[in-house]
Design a protein around this motif. Structure first.
Motif, PDB file in Angstrom:
ATOM      1  N   ARG A 326       5.299   1.270  41.640  1.00 44.40           N
ATOM      2  CA  ARG A 326       5.353   2.667  40.922  1.00 44.40           C
ATOM      3  C   ARG A 326       4.511   2.296  39.687  1.00 44.40           C
ATOM      4  NH1 ARG A 326      11.530   4.279  41.176  1.00 44.40           N
ATOM      5  NH2 ARG A 326      11.735   3.771  43.430  1.00 44.40           N
ATOM      6  N   ASP A 328       2.696   3.805  37.629  1.00 45.58           N
ATOM      7  CA  ASP A 328       2.726   4.799  36.428  1.00 45.58           C
ATOM      8  C   ASP A 328       4.045   4.904  35.567  1.00 45.58           C
ATOM      9  OD1 ASP A 328       3.834   5.782  39.013  1.00 45.58           O
ATOM     10  OD2 ASP A 328       3.212   7.801  38.538  1.00 45.58           O
ATOM     11  N   GLU A 329       5.283   4.350  36.294  1.00 41.93           N
ATOM     12  CA  GLU A 329       6.329   4.126  35.613  1.00 41.93           C
ATOM     13  C   GLU A 329       6.213   2.695  34.707  1.00 41.93           C
ATOM     14  OE1 GLU A 329       9.059   6.666  39.019  1.00 41.93           O
ATOM     15  OE2 GLU A 329       9.622   4.426  38.238  1.00 41.93           O
ATOM     16  N   ARG A 372       7.698  -1.471  38.405  1.00 41.42           N
ATOM     17  CA  ARG A 372       7.067  -0.727  37.323  1.00 41.42           C
ATOM     18  C   ARG A 372       6.239  -1.641  36.519  1.00 41.42           C
ATOM     19  NH1 ARG A 372      12.508   0.698  37.869  1.00 41.42           N
ATOM     20  NH2 ARG A 372      12.706   2.598  38.786  1.00 41.42           N
ATOM     21  N   GLU A 408       2.913  11.327  30.934  1.00 45.95           N
ATOM     22  CA  GLU A 408       3.450   9.798  30.716  1.00 45.95           C
ATOM     23  C   GLU A 408       4.900   9.997  30.138  1.00 45.95           C
ATOM     24  OE1 GLU A 408       0.869   6.744  28.605  1.00 45.95           O
ATOM     25  OE2 GLU A 408      -0.290   8.559  28.338  1.00 45.95           O
ATOM     26  N   LYS A 411       7.478   9.250  32.505  1.00 48.40           N
ATOM     27  CA  LYS A 411       7.176   7.781  33.422  1.00 48.40           C
ATOM     28  C   LYS A 411       7.548   6.850  32.379  1.00 48.40           C
ATOM     29  CE  LYS A 411       5.250  10.137  36.905  1.00 48.40           C
ATOM     30  NZ  LYS A 411       6.097   9.874  38.207  1.00 48.40           N
TER      31      LYS A 411
END
Ligand SMILES: [Zn+2]
Length: 543
Positions: A326, A328-329, A372, A408, A411
């Motif tokens: 993930r 984008d987190e 992440r 964002e 996230k």
């Protein structure tokens, strides 16, 4: 009941059991941690630590890092190089601003010439000019308590070296300079017996707030807007009067330790005053006593400073370990990279920067997949008003006035900040969130041997106004900006904004502990199934 967790002494085991059995619901909300990963993080942090090596470069090689100064930029280049060597991705400088002029010291010499020679311990105030070679002149005491005092001295200061504040009353240091929090003190700070008093205290010493319109060494040094008004008034007056050099005894410290920051302003539109320096108060007082006895001492100063005017934009240093599943987190760690000029910014905030760099080095070196992205940020412009982090959060997540969220925003998992000196992490702030507190407790449970006791701020909400340090820039727009409560050590008494903010005042074991905990927290946040619970999103200021 949950807070009794911090009970000590013989009752500790019983209380721990009680905690476990009585709070099973909360326990379930905590995480099941990966102890194998913990062992690896600990080994890397304690057997191969680079944290003091980072600090050596940041503080001893690059020296004081006033925002936008040459030193600050050179240190940033070095940090990016290190991050790349460790395998971080997307390493870059992110500009914000304009901030204004960079500034640094190139030379300082100060001496009492008559009635008997003494070299003067001191340093130039930030954003003040040099003397253009040595100047020798008579000292004059002209304490400015407010704007009203200008009239008293008008026409009497030309070509003089002017002591612009009263002598400072000094007292014996009968107490130890350094302090570690006892377990009881940590426990007491985790309690909220009176919910009408729920301020969160992270052990950061505050400069006493000056009264409006009052001129003191502290009001000259404050980053608050009132300080800027004061500096502009003082500088315009002293310049107009043709003062050769202005002196302050600093707002705190003695015995060779001088606390002082601003003299002028980074804004090129603000008036530039005369050369200004802070000198140690014992020597300042000696000059005052000589004058009092009708003896006019002669002083010499030779000061050279340099304004960096070519690039007015500020910058933050950013680097990432991309998430495996993930990306984008994002979990963030950081601290501010800029410092004041008197020392080398070792504890403010060389340590927070070294710790954040070491935390990501540990994680990058272990090559353990994390879902992440872990991002490190070394902020600029913190000392002048959190400019770097305020710009970053608004550009990336949401401008505070409209609260118009970017993709964002949802996230950003959490930001961990380290900026309370070099002391060990003793507790973490839960931002008034019970779920977050339970999760943090589960991360802390297997590392209590390192002196981190638990969670504070279980009831107190996060700081929603920017202030103090960069974590508040995040909470200001409803993001989890988390700080650690640290042992104060000598932060308030000796190093915070002083000429003694130096490498040797940093305790190696403390910053190793901080780096390990920051890495462990970031690892847990980056690998747990869900993102962490959030604080409340504030209302837009404009519709
Ligand atoms: Zn700081």
């Amino acid at each position: 009941m949950s807070l009794l967790h911090f009970r000590l002494g013989a009752a500790a085991c019983t209380m721990a059991l009680l905690w476990t059995s009585m709070t099973s619901a909360q326990e379930r909300e905590g995480d099941k941690v990966d102890l194998a990963a913990l062992t690896q993080v600990k080994n890397e942090a304690f057997q191969h630590s680079q944290v003091m090596e980072n600090l050596f470069y940041i503080s001893e090689v690059y020296g004081p890092r006033v925002t936008n100064s040459r030193n600050h930029r050179a240190a940033a280049e070095w940090a990016m190089q290190r991050m790349k060597e460790w395998g971080l991705q997307n390493v870059h400088l992110e500009k914000w601003g304009p901030f204004g002029d960079g500034w640094q010291i190139k030379k300082y010499y100060g001496a009492l010439q008559t009635p008997a020679y003494t070299s003067l311990i001191g340093f130039p105030l930030a954003w003040t000019p040099g003397t253009n070679g040595p100047v020798t002149a008579e000292a004059v005491l002209a304490p400015l308590h407010s704007q009203e005092d200008f009239a008293k001295y008008r026409g009497k200061l030309k070509g003089k070296i002017v002591l612009i504040f009263d002598p400072r009353e000094l007292s014996l240091h009968a107490e130890p300079e350094a302090h570690r929090l006892t377990e009881e003190e940590v426990a007491a700070r985790a309690q909220t017996p009176d919910p009408s008093h729920t301020g969160f205290f992270v052990g950061r010493p505050g400069t006493p707030a000056p009264r409006p319109g009052e001129y003191t060494p502290a009001s000259l040094s404050t980053a608050a807007p009132s300080g800027r008004i004061l500096r502009n008034q003082v500088n315009a007056f002293l310049k107009e009067e043709g003062v050769a050099v202005a002196l302050t005894p600093g707002y705190n410290g003695d015995g060779g330790t001088i606390f002082a920051t601003y003299g002028g302003s980074q804004d090129p539109k603000d008036p530039v005053g005369p050369p200004m320096a802070a000198i140690t108060p014992e020597q300042y007082n000696r000059i005052c006593r000589l004058l009092e006895h009708g003896i006019t001492p002669k002083l010499t100063f030779d000061i050279e400073t340099e304004y960096q005017k070519d690039d007015q934009m500020g910058f933050n240093v950013i680097g990432e370990i991309p998430g495996a599943t993930r990306p984008d987190e994002v979990v963030m760690v950081g601290g501010h990279f800029d410092s004041w000029q008197g020392g080398t910014g070792a504890t403010d905030n060389g340590t927070g920067s070294s710790v954040a760099m070491e935390a990501v080095r540990i994680l990058a070196t272990l090559h353990k997949p994390m879902a992440r992205t872990v991002r490190v940020a070394l902020w600029g412009g913190e000392e002048e008003g959190l400019y770097g982090s305020l710009a970053y959060v608004q550009q990336h997540f949401a401008p505070r006035d409209t609260m118009k969220k970017t993709p964002e925003y949802d996230k950003l998992d959490i930001y961990f900040n380290d900026d309370s000196g070099s002391g060990k992490f003793r507790a973490v702030s839960a931002l008034g969130n019970a779920q977050l507190a339970a999760i943090f407790q589960s991360w802390i449970a297997p590392i209590k041997d390192l002196g981190i006791e638990g969670v504070v701020g279980l009831t107190a909400g996060p700081t929603v106004q920017p202030g103090g340090t960069d974590s508040t820039s995040f909470s200001w727009i409803g993001l989890d900006g988390v700080g650690f409560m640290q042992d104060p050590l000598e932060y308030g008494t000796r190093t915070h904004h002083s000429n003694m903010d130096l490498y040797d005042r940093v305790q190696k074991g403390d910053v190793m502990q901080g780096a390990m905990i920051e890495a462990w927290f970031a690892y847990n946040a980056a690998t747990r199934p869900e993102m962490l619970p959030r604080i409340e999103t504030p209302e837009p200021l404009t519709k």
